[in-house]
Motif scaffolding. Structure first.
Motif, short mmCIF file in Angstrom:
data_model
loop_
_atom_site.label_atom_id
_atom_site.label_comp_id
_atom_site.label_asym_id
_atom_site.label_seq_id
_atom_site.Cartn_x
_atom_site.Cartn_y
_atom_site.Cartn_z
N ARG A 185 40.79 122.36 30.97
CA ARG A 185 41.57 122.00 32.29
C ARG A 185 42.55 122.98 32.70
O ARG A 185 43.60 122.72 33.39
N VAL A 186 42.03 124.37 32.57
CA VAL A 186 43.00 125.25 33.10
C VAL A 186 42.25 125.55 34.43
O VAL A 186 41.12 125.88 34.61
N LYS A 187 43.16 125.42 35.49
CA LYS A 187 42.61 125.56 36.87
C LYS A 187 42.58 127.00 37.58
O LYS A 187 43.46 127.76 36.95
N PRO A 188 41.53 127.44 38.09
CA PRO A 188 41.75 128.80 38.70
C PRO A 188 42.71 128.96 39.69
O PRO A 188 43.08 128.00 40.44
N GLN A 189 43.24 130.05 39.66
CA GLN A 189 44.32 130.40 40.55
C GLN A 189 44.10 131.78 41.26
O GLN A 189 43.53 132.37 40.90
N LEU A 190 44.87 131.81 42.47
CA LEU A 190 44.90 133.06 42.97
C LEU A 190 46.01 134.00 42.64
O LEU A 190 47.18 133.51 42.40
N GLU A 191 45.74 135.32 42.46
CA GLU A 191 47.00 136.06 41.93
C GLU A 191 47.80 136.29 42.72
O GLU A 191 49.13 136.65 42.49
N SER A 192 47.61 136.12 44.21
CA SER A 192 48.52 135.98 45.25
C SER A 192 49.39 134.78 45.41
O SER A 192 50.48 135.03 46.25
N ILE B 209 32.58 139.62 26.45
CA ILE B 209 32.61 138.23 25.91
C ILE B 209 33.90 137.57 26.58
O ILE B 209 34.00 136.23 26.60
N VAL B 210 34.88 138.17 26.56
CA VAL B 210 36.25 137.45 27.02
C VAL B 210 36.17 136.73 28.34
O VAL B 210 36.31 135.58 28.63
N LYS B 211 35.36 137.61 29.14
CA LYS B 211 35.41 137.17 30.49
C LYS B 211 34.35 135.91 30.52
O LYS B 211 34.59 134.85 30.86
N GLN B 212 33.27 135.98 30.04
CA GLN B 212 32.26 134.81 29.84
C GLN B 212 32.89 133.71 29.12
O GLN B 212 32.74 132.80 29.59
N LEU B 213 33.42 133.98 27.90
CA LEU B 213 34.08 133.01 27.29
C LEU B 213 35.34 132.11 28.06
O LEU B 213 35.17 130.85 28.08
N VAL B 214 36.29 132.80 28.69
CA VAL B 214 37.22 132.31 29.46
C VAL B 214 36.31 131.54 30.75
O VAL B 214 37.04 130.31 30.89
N THR B 215 35.45 132.02 31.34
CA THR B 215 35.00 131.42 32.51
C THR B 215 34.27 129.86 32.07
O THR B 215 34.20 129.10 32.78
N ARG B 216 33.76 130.02 30.87
CA ARG B 216 32.93 128.85 30.17
C ARG B 216 33.98 127.82 29.57
O ARG B 216 34.05 126.32 30.09
N VAL B 217 34.82 128.25 29.10
CA VAL B 217 35.83 127.16 28.19
C VAL B 217 36.96 126.78 29.18
O VAL B 217 37.52 125.60 28.85
N ALA B 218 37.42 127.56 30.18
CA ALA B 218 38.68 127.05 30.86
C ALA B 218 38.58 125.75 31.50
O ALA B 218 39.31 124.96 31.72
N PRO B 219 37.46 125.49 32.34
CA PRO B 219 37.34 124.35 32.82
C PRO B 219 37.30 122.91 31.87
O PRO B 219 37.91 122.00 32.02
N ILE B 220 36.90 123.34 30.67
CA ILE B 220 36.90 122.21 29.64
C ILE B 220 38.24 122.03 29.21
O ILE B 220 38.76 120.93 28.71
#
Lengths: 566, 101
Positions: A537-544, A524-535
């Motif tokens: 305004r958390v931008k995806p980032q590279l771990e590197s 659920i955490v994975k699904q939840l973060v994937t769905r709410v992060a764009p709302i």
């Protein structure tokens, strides 16, 4: 002695003059008094006694139209209405004023087929002067009533509290009673403000609240669980974006809801949240300066303390350090760490993290933590991995936020834009960085217990916890678990806290019979973060990316068979 | 004998009395108007609340989600949809360096 006679007309000239003076004085006094009264009355009419005059004016004009303030609205953080008050029409009668009762009843049952004739007969033959037939009638029914031309009916204006989003945040909003007084949730906590017509704007985000609820509900159904709770909170200022407790209810039907559904699992229910508490143990260990990240603890054999044997769910046959204790979720390792810093230090930090007291959240439905405080070694050890300490999921979210927010205490709030006065530092920045690095490894490392929580690009970190559920009649249920996850994202600069708890999930075929947090909550955490992060305004980032590596430490985590490679 | 000051005072009192009545009448009238206006405001507020509630009901997240998925063919935003261009350049550089090695 001769007395002066006012009515004696035969007075001397000297006396006449004196008499006139006295008359003039009396007249002047009377005039002054008159003018004073007139002046006072004029001023009082114009200004001072305005309220009284206003009320008289209202009452004389139209008694029914005089209403008190409409109860204030409750909004979400985007100014979307969550609760409002509207005017409704109610149908009433004075039985003594109804001339043809039988005809009236026939007409009424045609318009309102759900009204029973027998009940109406009873009411129409009552001696009371005012009887409510229907608390609320629709505009169509109102028009039908007017067209039917029924004599003696009284249609009165009333107000009704409505919640347009039905189940959305129902536990937080609460309810009002028949008189419009708050009896639960924000409605109760802010009753005087709302009754005064003032609005309340919550920190809740309607969209995120819905997503949290939908995903949690889906997982509860999949794992045939009893219920659950989910929280998303701003990691910096404690503003709660979503707080879900399941099962929930339609806020419009509060009075018809079962107590079980009314219970707020997120803020009132206290649970042993298992290994999620190891985060706190590790933070205390770093902060106490008694242990550092390179110290190792032998976890190869079960630990016997008093009459109890402490085991690991994933046993390892070598000595491990603190990051490995957390990533592998070793109870033995956690117990040994706690033994080193002791009971007093443990209780001191639990208190400062707010885990021994009720939260100061803006709803009345709050749970008080229960912690074994006998200061025995066994209690210190079991508390270190979440047994013997019962807290609400909101407590856990708050403590997680404090750990990742550079150690500055975060107090959860349901109010948007609430300014926190104190800036209380609980743990150091260095400890916070170590903890964030370890939390990230729990999700990103192949040996981590929350691998299924990895939401690509959002650098989720946290800790899972699986604990046996407390049996209210004593001891623990052997086949009932509480599973939980608490964490944050993105871990290089945590913006949001995510805490999920599911009550008593059952092992399923697709989970190979597992009902641990890693199988039940992490997805659920994975699904939840994937769905709410764009709302959010958390931008995806590279771990590197340098942004990540500059902010976090790189601890080496060994697997089950890598014991000799430290 | 009627004296001028006495008659003056009489007229003043008469004038003040009439004025007082007028003021009272005027204030009562204004109060009624005010009450009506306030009731109209409350009624308008209630109507606005109804409209806001209807709008909120129509904008229910579950309803919007259904429309977005079933009618508009939308889907959730994936990280690849909103990746920072600078990060993509970094990935390309990293990948290219890897290939060269």
């Amino acid at each position: 002695m001769k007395l002066f006679n006012f009515f004696d007309l035969d007075v001397s000239k000297e006396n006449q003059s004196r008499f006139r003076k006295i008359k003039l004085l009396i007249s002047s006094l009377l005039l002054i008094m008159s003018f004073t009264i007139i002046g006072y009355r004029t001023i009082s009419l114009a200004n001072i006694n305005k309220e009284k005059v206003s009320n008289i004016a209202y009452k004389t004009k139209d008694n029914k139209s005089f209403q008190k303030n409409l109860r204030g609205n409750i909004y979400d953080r985007n100014n979307k209405i969550l609760a409002t008050t509207i005017s409704t029409l109610s149908l009433n009668i004075n039985p003594q004023e109804i001339l043809n009762k039988y005809q009236t009843i026939t007409k009424l049952t045609k318009i309102f087929p759900y009204l029973k004739e027998e009940d109406l007969f009873k009411k129409f033959n009552s001696n009371k002067k005012h009887i409510n037939l229907l608390r609320e009638i629709s505009p169509i029914e109102y028009v039908s009533l007017l067209n039917a031309g029924i004599e003696g009916l009284k249609i009165e204006t009333a107000t009704k509290r409505i919640y347009p989003n039905n189940t959305l945040a129902s536990h937080i909003l609460g309810a009002t009673d028949i008189d419009g007084k708050g009896i639960a949730g924000v409605e109760k906590k802010f009753d005087s403000q709302l009754q005064g017509g003032k609005d309340v704007t919550l920190s809740i985000h309607g969209g995120i609240q819905h997503i949290t609820r939908a995903l949690l509900l889906d997982q509860i159904k999949k794992f045939e669980a009893e219920g659950g709770a989910g929280i998303i909170m701003n990691a910096k200022n404690g503003e709660i974006f979503s707080v879900v407790s399941l099962p929930d209810y339609n806020a419009n039907n509060y009075n018809l809801t079962l107590n079980e559904n009314l219970f707020n699992k997120a803020t009132k229910g206290i649970y042993e949240l298992g290994s999620t508490l190891k985060l706190i143990t590790a933070a205390i260990a770093f902060e106490s300066n008694l242990i550092n990240e390179n110290d190792v603890f032998d976890v190869s054999k079960p630990l016997k303390v008093s009459s109890r044997i402490i085991n690991d769910f994933h046993p390892l046959d070598y000595a491990i350090n603190i990051p490995e204790v957390i990533v592998h979720s070793s109870n033995i390792g956690s117990a040994k760490i706690a033994e080193k810093f002791g009971s007093s230090t443990q209780l001191k930090y639990l208190r400062s993290l707010g885990l021994l007291n009720m939260l100061s959240l803006e709803i009345p439905e709050l749970g008080k933590p229960q912690v074994i405080r006998d200061k025995k070694v066994l209690s210190t050890m079991t508390i270190s991995y979440g047994h013997g300490i019962s807290i609400t999921p909101m407590h856990l979210a708050s403590a997680t936020a404090t750990i990742v927010n550079s150690g500055v205490k975060v107090n959860p709030t349901l109010i948007r834009g609430k300014v926190e006065k104190k800036n209380e530092v609980i743990i150091s920045k260095e400890t916070s960085i170590k903890m964030k690095s370890i939390m990230r490894l729990v999700v990103s490392n192949k040996n981590g217990t929350a691998k299924k929580a990895e939401a690509s690009g959002y650098l989720v970190g946290g800790k899972t916890g699986t604990a046996e559920k407390i049996n209210p009649s004593g001891g623990y249920y052997k086949k009932k678990n509480i599973v939980a996850f608490t964490g944050a994202f993105p871990m290089n600069d945590p913006q949001f806290i995510i805490t999920i708890m599911i009550d008593n999930p059952k092992g399923q075929k697709f989970s190979f019979g597992y009902r641990t947090a890693g199988w039940v909550v992490a997805p659920i955490v994975k699904q939840l973060v994937t769905r709410v992060a764009p709302i959010l305004r958390v931008k995806p980032q590279l771990e590197s990316s340098p942004k990540f590596s500059n902010n976090l430490l790189n601890f080496k985590i060994r697997g089950k068979k890598d014991g000799a490679t430290l | 004998m009627i004296r001028y000051p006495s008659s003056f005072i009489f007229f003043v009192i008469l004038f003040v009395g009439i004025s007082l009545y007028q003021i009272k009448h005027f204030i009562t009238k204004k109060e009624i108007e005010l009450a009506q206006i306030q009731n109209n405001i409350k009624s308008a507020k209630s109507d606005i609340n109804i409209l806001k509630a209807e709008l909120s009901y129509l904008k229910r997240p579950d309803r919007i989600e259904k429309i977005a998925l079933n009618r508009l063919g939308l889907r959730e935003i994936l990280p690849t949809d909103i990746w920072d261009l600078k990060d993509l350049v970094d990935i390309t550089v990293t990948l290219n360096n890897g290939e060269k090695k």
